[in-house]
Design a protein around this motif. Sequence first.
Motif, PDB file in Angstrom:
ATOM      1  N   THR A 162      -6.745  -1.798 -13.077  1.00  0.00           N
ATOM      2  CA  THR A 162      -5.633  -1.256 -13.846  1.00  0.00           C
ATOM      3  C   THR A 162      -4.476  -2.238 -13.837  1.00  0.00           C
ATOM      4  N   GLU A 163      -4.259  -2.893 -12.693  1.00  0.00           N
ATOM      5  CA  GLU A 163      -3.159  -3.834 -12.519  1.00  0.00           C
ATOM      6  C   GLU A 163      -3.553  -4.859 -11.465  1.00  0.00           C
ATOM      7  N   THR A 164      -3.093  -6.086 -11.635  1.00  0.00           N
ATOM      8  CA  THR A 164      -3.263  -7.123 -10.616  1.00  0.00           C
ATOM      9  C   THR A 164      -1.888  -7.652 -10.245  1.00  0.00           C
ATOM     10  N   ARG A 165      -1.576  -7.637  -8.971  1.00  0.00           N
ATOM     11  CA  ARG A 165      -0.312  -8.175  -8.463  1.00  0.00           C
ATOM     12  C   ARG A 165      -0.624  -9.441  -7.684  1.00  0.00           C
ATOM     13  N   VAL A 166      -0.128 -10.556  -8.171  1.00  0.00           N
ATOM     14  CA  VAL A 166      -0.368 -11.842  -7.527  1.00  0.00           C
ATOM     15  C   VAL A 166       0.870 -12.216  -6.720  1.00  0.00           C
ATOM     16  N   PHE A 167       0.657 -12.679  -5.515  1.00  0.00           N
ATOM     17  CA  PHE A 167       1.733 -13.126  -4.628  1.00  0.00           C
ATOM     18  C   PHE A 167       1.231 -14.370  -3.910  1.00  0.00           C
ATOM     19  N   PRO A 168       2.105 -15.132  -3.256  1.00  0.00           N
ATOM     20  CA  PRO A 168       1.641 -16.346  -2.584  1.00  0.00           C
ATOM     21  C   PRO A 168       0.463 -16.068  -1.642  1.00  0.00           C
TER      22      PRO A 168
ATOM     23  N   GLY B  13      -6.388  10.638  -9.930  1.00  0.00           N
ATOM     24  CA  GLY B  13      -5.052  11.016  -9.510  1.00  0.00           C
ATOM     25  C   GLY B  13      -4.506  10.200  -8.353  1.00  0.00           C
ATOM     26  N   GLY B  14      -5.190   9.112  -7.999  1.00  0.00           N
ATOM     27  CA  GLY B  14      -4.749   8.303  -6.871  1.00  0.00           C
ATOM     28  C   GLY B  14      -4.810   6.821  -7.168  1.00  0.00           C
ATOM     29  N   THR B  15      -4.512   6.044  -6.155  1.00  0.00           N
ATOM     30  CA  THR B  15      -4.482   4.588  -6.272  1.00  0.00           C
ATOM     31  C   THR B  15      -5.341   3.987  -5.173  1.00  0.00           C
ATOM     32  N   ILE B  16      -6.189   3.041  -5.558  1.00  0.00           N
ATOM     33  CA  ILE B  16      -7.026   2.305  -4.611  1.00  0.00           C
ATOM     34  C   ILE B  16      -6.747   0.830  -4.844  1.00  0.00           C
ATOM     35  N   GLY B  17      -6.581   0.078  -3.772  1.00  0.00           N
ATOM     36  CA  GLY B  17      -6.314  -1.346  -3.928  1.00  0.00           C
ATOM     37  C   GLY B  17      -7.335  -2.190  -3.206  1.00  0.00           C
ATOM     38  N   ARG B  18      -7.670  -3.304  -3.822  1.00  0.00           N
ATOM     39  CA  ARG B  18      -8.466  -4.324  -3.130  1.00  0.00           C
ATOM     40  C   ARG B  18      -7.534  -5.506  -2.909  1.00  0.00           C
ATOM     41  N   LEU B  19      -7.275  -5.813  -1.641  1.00  0.00           N
ATOM     42  CA  LEU B  19      -6.399  -6.915  -1.287  1.00  0.00           C
ATOM     43  C   LEU B  19      -7.251  -8.119  -0.912  1.00  0.00           C
ATOM     44  N   THR B  20      -6.949  -9.256  -1.519  1.00  0.00           N
ATOM     45  CA  THR B  20      -7.599 -10.510  -1.177  1.00  0.00           C
ATOM     46  C   THR B  20      -6.513 -11.427  -0.644  1.00  0.00           C
ATOM     47  N   LEU B  21      -6.662 -11.849   0.610  1.00  0.00           N
ATOM     48  CA  LEU B  21      -5.646 -12.627   1.304  1.00  0.00           C
ATOM     49  C   LEU B  21      -6.277 -13.941   1.752  1.00  0.00           C
TER      50      LEU B  21
ATOM     51  N   GLY C 167      -2.376 -14.705  -2.130  1.00  0.00           N
ATOM     52  CA  GLY C 167      -3.156 -13.480  -2.251  1.00  0.00           C
ATOM     53  C   GLY C 167      -2.929 -12.727  -3.533  1.00  0.00           C
ATOM     54  N   LYS C 168      -3.636 -11.604  -3.613  1.00  0.00           N
ATOM     55  CA  LYS C 168      -3.493 -10.713  -4.759  1.00  0.00           C
ATOM     56  C   LYS C 168      -3.914  -9.308  -4.366  1.00  0.00           C
ATOM     57  N   ALA C 169      -3.389  -8.354  -5.116  1.00  0.00           N
ATOM     58  CA  ALA C 169      -3.767  -6.951  -4.965  1.00  0.00           C
ATOM     59  C   ALA C 169      -4.282  -6.475  -6.311  1.00  0.00           C
TER      60      ALA C 169
ATOM     61  N   VAL D 195     -10.257  -2.950   1.289  1.00  0.00           N
ATOM     62  CA  VAL D 195     -10.112  -1.888   0.296  1.00  0.00           C
ATOM     63  C   VAL D 195      -9.191  -0.855   0.921  1.00  0.00           C
ATOM     64  N   ASP D 196      -8.095  -0.569   0.235  1.00  0.00           N
ATOM     65  CA  ASP D 196      -7.010   0.255   0.773  1.00  0.00           C
ATOM     66  C   ASP D 196      -6.883   1.545  -0.029  1.00  0.00           C
ATOM     67  N   TRP D 197      -7.131   2.676   0.642  1.00  0.00           N
ATOM     68  CA  TRP D 197      -7.037   3.975  -0.032  1.00  0.00           C
ATOM     69  C   TRP D 197      -5.655   4.596   0.077  1.00  0.00           C
ATOM     70  N   TYR D 198      -4.781   3.979   0.853  1.00  0.00           N
ATOM     71  CA  TYR D 198      -3.457   4.569   1.042  1.00  0.00           C
ATOM     72  C   TYR D 198      -2.462   3.443   1.253  1.00  0.00           C
ATOM     73  N   GLY D 199      -1.504   3.311   0.418  1.00  0.00           N
ATOM     74  CA  GLY D 199      -0.506   2.268   0.578  1.00  0.00           C
ATOM     75  C   GLY D 199      -0.513   1.234  -0.525  1.00  0.00           C
ATOM     76  N   ALA D 200      -1.544   1.241  -1.364  1.00  0.00           N
ATOM     77  CA  ALA D 200      -1.641   0.233  -2.414  1.00  0.00           C
ATOM     78  C   ALA D 200      -0.720   0.509  -3.600  1.00  0.00           C
ATOM     79  N   SER D 201      -0.286   1.740  -3.765  1.00  0.00           N
ATOM     80  CA  SER D 201       0.484   2.078  -4.960  1.00  0.00           C
ATOM     81  C   SER D 201       1.752   1.244  -5.101  1.00  0.00           C
TER      82      SER D 201
END
Length: 120
Positions: free
Chosen positions: A13-19, A30-38, A21-23, A107-113
């Motif tokens: 749905t969305e990709t957030r890029v940061f130094p 009704g929720g948010t799931i994130g995959r964090l690559t660091l 890494g990315k989320a 994979v983050d089920w809580y906190g990725a939003s």
Amino acid sequence: MSKVEHEHFGTPTETRVFPNGKAEILEMAGGTIGRLTLEPGWRWSNDVKPIAGTDSCEAPHFQYHVSGKLAIRMDDGQEILAGPGDVTSLPQGHDAWVVGDEPVVTVDWYGASNYAKTSE
């Protein structure tokens, strides 16, 4: 009855890029799931703190660790090292960094939003 939903991190749905890494964020059920690559060298206090604008990570996490090793230090000094197959539940108030030269994937089920979003 609820509808069936099927999503894939290949088309988030969305990709957030940061130094270092990315989320990748999926919004579903009704929720948010994130995959964090660091990447090796990533550290929250160096790479995400300037975005978050907080002294430590204020996002609580409930994560499954897919690959790599992630060191986590809570504000109270408690430290853990999480690796593949581990599940961690972290309250807000921590720093974290990649250990070694393998990327960390969780994979983050809580906190990725709100992860890696500018604080308002």
